[in-house]
Design a protein around this motif. Structure first.
Motif, PDB file in Angstrom:
ATOM      1  N   ILE A 149       1.018  -1.139   0.037  1.00 26.55           N
ATOM      2  CA  ILE A 149       0.076  -0.035   0.011  1.00 26.55           C
ATOM      3  C   ILE A 149       0.636   1.364   0.163  1.00 26.55           C
ATOM      4  N   THR A 150       1.985   1.262   0.978  1.00 32.01           N
ATOM      5  CA  THR A 150       2.855   2.322   0.837  1.00 32.01           C
ATOM      6  C   THR A 150       3.463   2.596  -0.444  1.00 32.01           C
ATOM      7  N   PHE A 151       3.782   1.396  -1.206  1.00 32.12           N
ATOM      8  CA  PHE A 151       4.538   1.373  -2.477  1.00 32.12           C
ATOM      9  C   PHE A 151       3.414   2.129  -3.532  1.00 32.12           C
ATOM     10  N   VAL A 152       2.289   1.843  -3.439  1.00 30.08           N
ATOM     11  CA  VAL A 152       1.324   2.209  -4.496  1.00 30.08           C
ATOM     12  C   VAL A 152       1.103   3.650  -4.104  1.00 30.08           C
ATOM     13  N   ILE A 153       1.197   4.019  -3.028  1.00 27.31           N
ATOM     14  CA  ILE A 153       0.945   5.593  -2.564  1.00 27.31           C
ATOM     15  C   ILE A 153       1.911   6.324  -3.101  1.00 27.31           C
ATOM     16  N   LEU A 154       3.353   5.741  -2.915  1.00 21.22           N
ATOM     17  CA  LEU A 154       4.492   6.629  -3.494  1.00 21.22           C
ATOM     18  C   LEU A 154       4.316   6.819  -5.051  1.00 21.22           C
ATOM     19  N   HIS A 155       3.444   6.019  -5.857  1.00 16.01           N
ATOM     20  CA  HIS A 155       3.586   5.976  -7.056  1.00 16.01           C
ATOM     21  C   HIS A 155       2.448   6.695  -7.586  1.00 16.01           C
ATOM     22  N   THR A 156       1.666   7.046  -6.640  1.00 13.82           N
ATOM     23  CA  THR A 156       0.273   7.955  -7.067  1.00 13.82           C
ATOM     24  C   THR A 156       0.155   9.265  -6.492  1.00 13.82           C
ATOM     25  N   VAL A 157       0.352   9.348  -5.289  1.00 13.03           N
ATOM     26  CA  VAL A 157       0.130  10.819  -4.695  1.00 13.03           C
ATOM     27  C   VAL A 157       1.026  11.586  -4.817  1.00 13.03           C
ATOM     28  N   PRO A 158       2.515  11.360  -4.928  1.00 10.99           N
ATOM     29  CA  PRO A 158       3.245  12.549  -5.477  1.00 10.99           C
ATOM     30  C   PRO A 158       3.013  13.016  -6.890  1.00 10.99           C
ATOM     31  N   VAL A 159       2.777  12.294  -7.803  1.00  9.14           N
ATOM     32  CA  VAL A 159       2.450  12.591  -9.193  1.00  9.14           C
ATOM     33  C   VAL A 159       1.145  13.477  -9.299  1.00  9.14           C
ATOM     34  N   LEU A 160       0.177  12.886  -8.589  1.00 12.96           N
ATOM     35  CA  LEU A 160      -1.142  13.697  -8.405  1.00 12.96           C
ATOM     36  C   LEU A 160      -0.983  15.183  -7.789  1.00 12.96           C
ATOM     37  N   TYR A 161      -0.096  15.138  -6.701  1.00  7.95           N
ATOM     38  CA  TYR A 161       0.109  16.418  -6.021  1.00  7.95           C
ATOM     39  C   TYR A 161       0.949  17.374  -6.951  1.00  7.95           C
ATOM     40  N   GLU A 162       1.829  16.846  -7.596  1.00  5.79           N
ATOM     41  CA  GLU A 162       2.485  17.731  -8.561  1.00  5.79           C
ATOM     42  C   GLU A 162       1.879  18.370  -9.526  1.00  5.79           C
ATOM     43  N   LYS A 163       0.746  17.668 -10.029  1.00  4.52           N
ATOM     44  CA  LYS A 163      -0.178  18.052 -11.126  1.00  4.52           C
ATOM     45  C   LYS A 163      -0.994  18.974 -10.535  1.00  4.52           C
ATOM     46  N   TYR A 164      -1.504  18.924  -9.225  1.00  6.97           N
ATOM     47  CA  TYR A 164      -2.561  19.724  -8.711  1.00  6.97           C
ATOM     48  C   TYR A 164      -2.081  20.478  -7.401  1.00  6.97           C
ATOM     49  N   GLU A 165      -1.040  20.983  -7.480  1.00  6.54           N
ATOM     50  CA  GLU A 165      -0.265  21.377  -6.153  1.00  6.54           C
ATOM     51  C   GLU A 165      -0.957  22.713  -5.975  1.00  6.54           C
ATOM     52  N   ASP A 166      -1.329  23.496  -7.265  1.00  3.64           N
ATOM     53  CA  ASP A 166      -1.903  24.863  -6.892  1.00  3.64           C
ATOM     54  C   ASP A 166      -3.254  24.666  -6.161  1.00  3.64           C
ATOM     55  N   LYS A 167      -3.996  23.654  -6.328  1.00  3.75           N
ATOM     56  CA  LYS A 167      -5.511  23.509  -5.718  1.00  3.75           C
ATOM     57  C   LYS A 167      -5.308  22.944  -4.332  1.00  3.75           C
ATOM     58  N   VAL A 168      -4.091  22.134  -4.149  1.00  2.00           N
ATOM     59  CA  VAL A 168      -3.970  21.397  -2.865  1.00  2.00           C
ATOM     60  C   VAL A 168      -3.459  22.297  -1.833  1.00  2.00           C
ATOM     61  N   ASP A 169      -2.382  22.889  -2.214  1.00  2.00           N
ATOM     62  CA  ASP A 169      -1.752  23.888  -1.147  1.00  2.00           C
ATOM     63  C   ASP A 169      -2.856  24.779  -0.306  1.00  2.00           C
TER      64      ASP A 169
END
Length: 258
Positions: free
Chosen positions: A199-219
């Motif tokens: 689960i941690t491995f999958v999170i590392l492959h999904t959350v960072p790339v999604l955050y990099e794409k939508y960081e202006d909305k997440v921050d």
């Protein structure tokens, strides 16, 4: 004579007015320059004040360590990232769903590969082909040493953090670590270590790339959540922690010393 006496006075007045006009124009130009400098510096100051998640000041790629691991987590090389995630999924399915054991799997893979190579080496005369060239495999020491040193440094950092928390100097860190360990213990009752690692491995492959794409909305959302958590912690500190610390003898002795 009167005309000659009036001319110097008029010329002096004209010189004074010219100096006043030149001073006004220079001051207006300097004001405009300062305004332009303020306009140029204001975006940078606004950029510096933008809230970033976890207080980061560097890109997500640099936060993840840079290099090939960060490229894999952020899907910069989609083929390699898909292979890594697919391999992890296959391993999890074999060990968790099919309930294969690691030693059994390694023995079966070794038996299959040795049998294929042995049969092919002895059957090359019948099929009129050259014998297979079995490569010599030598594992380099440097990658294993780098992984071991990085793992050792992380363990030492964790031990240093635990030592500082156990010394009773920082109550906030103590509560955070206790809550984190408690949550981790609850998660451990839901799944085993392999599932948690996957689960941690999958999170590392999904959350960072999604955050990099939508960081202006997440921050902005993270900023509001952080402020609310700080407010709740201040209330909890004022109503509960301060009373608890006042009842602890060690804290009272330290307060008397200071």
């Amino acid at each position: 004579m009167a005309e000659h006496s009036e001319n110097p006075v008029e010329s002096m007045l004209e010189k004074i007015s010219d100096k006043i006009h030149s001073h006004d124009s220079s001051s207006s130009s300097s004001d405009s320059d300062s305004d332009s400098e303020k306009k140029q510096s204001s975006p940078t100051s606004v950029k510096e004040k933008i809230f970033r998640l976890f207080g980061r000041e560097k890109p997500v790629h640099h936060v993840l360590g840079g290099g090939k691991p960060a490229d894999v987590f952020l899907w910069r090389n989609k083929k390699l990232s898909a292979i890594v995630l697919g391999t992890a999924t296959v391993i999890w399915v074999l060990f968790e769903l099919i309930e294969y054991h690691f030693l059994t799997l390694m023995c079966h893979i070794s038996i299959l590969s040795l049998a294929i190579m042995f049969l092919y080496s002895n059957a090359h005369t019948f099929i009129n082909k050259s014998p297979p060239r079995i490569p010599e495999v030598h594992l380099p020491e440097e990658p294993f040493l780098l992984v071991a040193s990085a793992f050792t440094s992380e363990i030492n950092r964790a031990l240093t953090l635990l030592r500082s928390i156990a010394s009773g100097k920082d109550l906030k860190k103590f509560i955070i670590v206790i809550v984190a360990l408690w949550v981790l213990s609850i998660v451990g009752t839901w799944c085993n270590f392999l599932t948690l690692f996957y689960i941690t491995f999958v999170i590392l492959h999904t959350v960072p790339v999604l955050y990099e794409k939508y960081e202006d909305k997440v921050d902005p959302f993270a900023e509001k959540a952080t402020k609310e958590i700080k407010k709740q912690y201040e209330v909890f500190d004022a109503k509960v922690l301060s009373k608890v610390m006042s009842k602890i003898p060690v804290a009272a002795l330290k307060a008397k010393k200071f």
